[in-house]
Each structure stands twice: as structure tokens, then as C-alpha cells.
Write a protein that holds these residues in place. Structure first.
Motif, PDB file in Angstrom:
ATOM      1  N   GLY A   1     -11.052   8.639 -11.267  1.00  0.00           N
ATOM      2  CA  GLY A   1      -9.709   8.435 -10.752  1.00  0.00           C
ATOM      3  C   GLY A   1      -8.919   7.479 -11.595  1.00  0.00           C
ATOM      4  N   GLN A   2      -7.611   7.531 -11.407  1.00  0.00           N
ATOM      5  CA  GLN A   2      -6.688   6.611 -12.063  1.00  0.00           C
ATOM      6  C   GLN A   2      -5.842   5.989 -10.959  1.00  0.00           C
ATOM      7  N   ILE A   3      -5.859   4.677 -10.905  1.00  0.00           N
ATOM      8  CA  ILE A   3      -5.190   3.966  -9.817  1.00  0.00           C
ATOM      9  C   ILE A   3      -4.034   3.149 -10.385  1.00  0.00           C
ATOM     10  N   PRO A   4      -2.803   3.458  -9.963  1.00  0.00           N
ATOM     11  CA  PRO A   4      -1.671   2.684 -10.460  1.00  0.00           C
ATOM     12  C   PRO A   4      -1.537   1.350  -9.738  1.00  0.00           C
ATOM     13  N   LEU A   5      -0.829   0.421 -10.380  1.00  0.00           N
ATOM     14  CA  LEU A   5      -0.437  -0.816  -9.699  1.00  0.00           C
ATOM     15  C   LEU A   5       0.546  -0.429  -8.607  1.00  0.00           C
ATOM     16  N   ASP A   6       0.298  -0.896  -7.401  1.00  0.00           N
ATOM     17  CA  ASP A   6       1.144  -0.529  -6.274  1.00  0.00           C
ATOM     18  C   ASP A   6       1.431  -1.797  -5.473  1.00  0.00           C
ATOM     19  N   PRO A   7       2.689  -2.201  -5.370  1.00  0.00           N
ATOM     20  CA  PRO A   7       3.007  -3.416  -4.629  1.00  0.00           C
ATOM     21  C   PRO A   7       2.487  -3.412  -3.194  1.00  0.00           C
ATOM     22  N   GLU A   8       2.373  -2.245  -2.580  1.00  0.00           N
ATOM     23  CA  GLU A   8       1.865  -2.159  -1.207  1.00  0.00           C
ATOM     24  C   GLU A   8       0.382  -2.538  -1.150  1.00  0.00           C
ATOM     25  N   VAL A   9      -0.381  -2.155  -2.163  1.00  0.00           N
ATOM     26  CA  VAL A   9      -1.796  -2.540  -2.233  1.00  0.00           C
ATOM     27  C   VAL A   9      -1.902  -4.056  -2.304  1.00  0.00           C
ATOM     28  N   CYS A  10      -1.077  -4.680  -3.130  1.00  0.00           N
ATOM     29  CA  CYS A  10      -1.084  -6.143  -3.267  1.00  0.00           C
ATOM     30  C   CYS A  10      -0.712  -6.809  -1.943  1.00  0.00           C
ATOM     31  N   ARG A  11       0.350  -6.317  -1.314  1.00  0.00           N
ATOM     32  CA  ARG A  11       0.810  -6.908  -0.046  1.00  0.00           C
ATOM     33  C   ARG A  11      -0.284  -6.845   1.016  1.00  0.00           C
ATOM     34  N   LEU A  12      -0.910  -5.687   1.144  1.00  0.00           N
ATOM     35  CA  LEU A  12      -1.962  -5.521   2.146  1.00  0.00           C
ATOM     36  C   LEU A  12      -3.215  -6.327   1.792  1.00  0.00           C
ATOM     37  N   ALA A  13      -3.555  -6.388   0.512  1.00  0.00           N
ATOM     38  CA  ALA A  13      -4.722  -7.175   0.093  1.00  0.00           C
ATOM     39  C   ALA A  13      -4.523  -8.643   0.440  1.00  0.00           C
ATOM     40  N   GLU A  14      -3.319  -9.148   0.229  1.00  0.00           N
ATOM     41  CA  GLU A  14      -3.022 -10.531   0.579  1.00  0.00           C
ATOM     42  C   GLU A  14      -3.156 -10.761   2.088  1.00  0.00           C
ATOM     43  N   ALA A  15      -2.947  -9.721   2.872  1.00  0.00           N
ATOM     44  CA  ALA A  15      -3.084  -9.813   4.323  1.00  0.00           C
ATOM     45  C   ALA A  15      -4.511  -9.519   4.785  1.00  0.00           C
ATOM     46  N   GLY A  16      -5.402  -9.215   3.817  1.00  0.00           N
ATOM     47  CA  GLY A  16      -6.797  -8.940   4.151  1.00  0.00           C
ATOM     48  C   GLY A  16      -7.031  -7.553   4.706  1.00  0.00           C
ATOM     49  N   LYS A  17      -6.154  -6.604   4.351  1.00  0.00           N
ATOM     50  CA  LYS A  17      -6.275  -5.238   4.868  1.00  0.00           C
ATOM     51  C   LYS A  17      -6.342  -4.251   3.714  1.00  0.00           C
ATOM     52  N   PRO A  18      -7.370  -3.416   3.667  1.00  0.00           N
ATOM     53  CA  PRO A  18      -7.413  -2.400   2.611  1.00  0.00           C
ATOM     54  C   PRO A  18      -6.379  -1.319   2.856  1.00  0.00           C
ATOM     55  N   ILE A  19      -5.752  -0.845   1.800  1.00  0.00           N
ATOM     56  CA  ILE A  19      -4.707   0.164   1.954  1.00  0.00           C
ATOM     57  C   ILE A  19      -5.264   1.459   2.553  1.00  0.00           C
ATOM     58  N   VAL A  20      -6.505   1.793   2.258  1.00  0.00           N
ATOM     59  CA  VAL A  20      -7.067   3.035   2.782  1.00  0.00           C
ATOM     60  C   VAL A  20      -7.269   2.981   4.281  1.00  0.00           C
ATOM     61  N   ALA A  21      -7.371   1.776   4.855  1.00  0.00           N
ATOM     62  CA  ALA A  21      -7.482   1.651   6.303  1.00  0.00           C
ATOM     63  C   ALA A  21      -6.100   1.640   6.962  1.00  0.00           C
ATOM     64  N   THR A  22      -5.121   1.111   6.252  1.00  0.00           N
ATOM     65  CA  THR A  22      -3.775   0.982   6.787  1.00  0.00           C
ATOM     66  C   THR A  22      -2.940   2.226   6.540  1.00  0.00           C
ATOM     67  N   ASN A  23      -3.149   2.841   5.384  1.00  0.00           N
ATOM     68  CA  ASN A  23      -2.370   4.019   5.001  1.00  0.00           C
ATOM     69  C   ASN A  23      -3.304   5.074   4.395  1.00  0.00           C
ATOM     70  N   PRO A  24      -4.091   5.744   5.244  1.00  0.00           N
ATOM     71  CA  PRO A  24      -5.087   6.692   4.716  1.00  0.00           C
ATOM     72  C   PRO A  24      -4.445   7.812   3.912  1.00  0.00           C
TER      73      PRO A  24
END
Length: 181
Positions: A158-181
Motif C-alpha cells: 500500500g501507499q499511504i498519503p499524509l492526511d491531516p485527519e490521521v494526524c488530528r485523530l492520532a493526537e486524540a488517541g484514535k486510529p482513523i480506521v476505527a473512526t472513519n472505516p
């Protein structure tokens, strides 16, 4: 990290530590045992000891996979792993930059010499995901992951782009795949 307090890693009566769990994933980190911004300035025997303790002195329970996140390269921890743990495979993570690809090439060779199957490569930071239009813009060298897997006959997982939403959720302690499957 996961709201783990320093000192909360107390061994039980069997002198084993139960790793904290969140989102169905158990996690252990040397960071759980450090104060604030204390660095880990260890080499060989100390790293080997910590890795051995994490493998044998933690109550992992039934596991389908044990994922060990390593620093880049072919250093002490990687060598300890290939010499002491029956690895079924390795997934390597790179970024598109030449220097990162160089480290991954060396790591692939190390695993080949150690008879560890390289399951594939993930290219991180493969571009920047615009939060407004969702367009991915290539900001680093393009095609590094594809060239790497072609040269070494491994799969690009896979190729994973930088995504501001991933950063925002990571800072909140939430993986993006759990928050936005």
C-alpha cells in the motif's frame, strides 16, 4: 500514549506485565517506563534484554500476530530478533525519499540473509491528501516504493498519503480506521 501512566506497568504475582489494550490491540513500549522526555540511550545488551523481556515477560495471551515496530536499518534490535525469534515474516515501511529507500534495501538484504520472508512494503507519506478537495499531491520523490518492490521482487502492500485527519485523530488517541472505516 494511550493514557498510560508511568509506573502503571506493575508485574503480577508471576512477575509478568499485562500490556495495555485499546481497540483490540495490546501494546508495549519502553516509553511506558520512562519519565517525560527521558531518552533511551542503550546499545546491544540493554536492547537485547528489553526486547527479550517484552517477548517473554508480558502476558500477551492468544495472539494471531505479534507486530514489532523497529527503527530503520539493520541494528542491534533487528539482529537480536532474527537470531532469537522464529519470525514468519517482515513488513517493511518506507517513505519515497532516496535515503529511506536505501535503509529499506539494506533491511531487505539482511532479512534475505537471515532467511526471513519479506511479506511486502508499505510506502508511507506517498503524497499529501488535501483536506478540502481530497486530492493527493506528490510532495516527495514519486515511484520509490514501486521501484523498490520491482528490484527486490516483493509486494507493494500500500501507499499511504499524509492526511491531516490521521494526524488530528492520532493526537486524540484514535486510529482513523476505527473512526472513519
Amino acid at each position: 500514549m494511550l493514557g498510560i501512566e508511568r509506573g502503571s506497568m506493575i508485574p503480577d504475582q508471576d512477575n509478568k506485565i499485562t500490556p495495555p489494550s485499546n481497540y483490540g490491540v495490546k501494546l508495549m513500549s519502553i516509553g511506558f517506563f520512562l519519565e517525560g522526555d527521558s531518552p533511551v540511550m542503550w546499545r546491544g545488551p540493554m536492547l537485547h534484554g528489553a526486547l527479550t523481556q517484552f517477548l517473554h515477560d508480558c502476558k500477551w495471551g492468544e495472539t494471531d500476530y505479534l507486530i514489532i515496530d523497529l527503527p530503520p536499518g539493520t541494528g542491534d534490535v533487528q539482529i537480536t530478533l532474527v537470531q532469537n525469534v522464529p519470525l514468519t515474516g517482515a513488513i517493511l515501511v518506507t517513505t519515497p525519499q532516496t535515503v529511506a529507500l536505501s535503509d529499506v534495501r539494506k533491511t531487505i538484504r539482511m532479512f534475505e540473509k537471515s532467511k526471513v520472508n519479506v511479506l511486502g512494503v508499505v510506502e508511507n507519506m506517498s503524497g499529501f491528501m488535501c483536506p478540502h478537495c481530497q486530492t493527493v499531491t506528490k510532495i516527495f520523490t514519486e515511484g520509490g516504493g514501486q521501484a523498490l518492490v520491482k528490484d527486490y521482487e516483493v509486494e507493494l502492500l500500500g501507499q499511504i498519503p499524509l492526511d491531516p485527519e490521521v494526524c488530528r485523530l492520532a493526537e486524540a488517541g484514535k486510529p482513523i480506521v476505527a473512526t472513519n472505516p
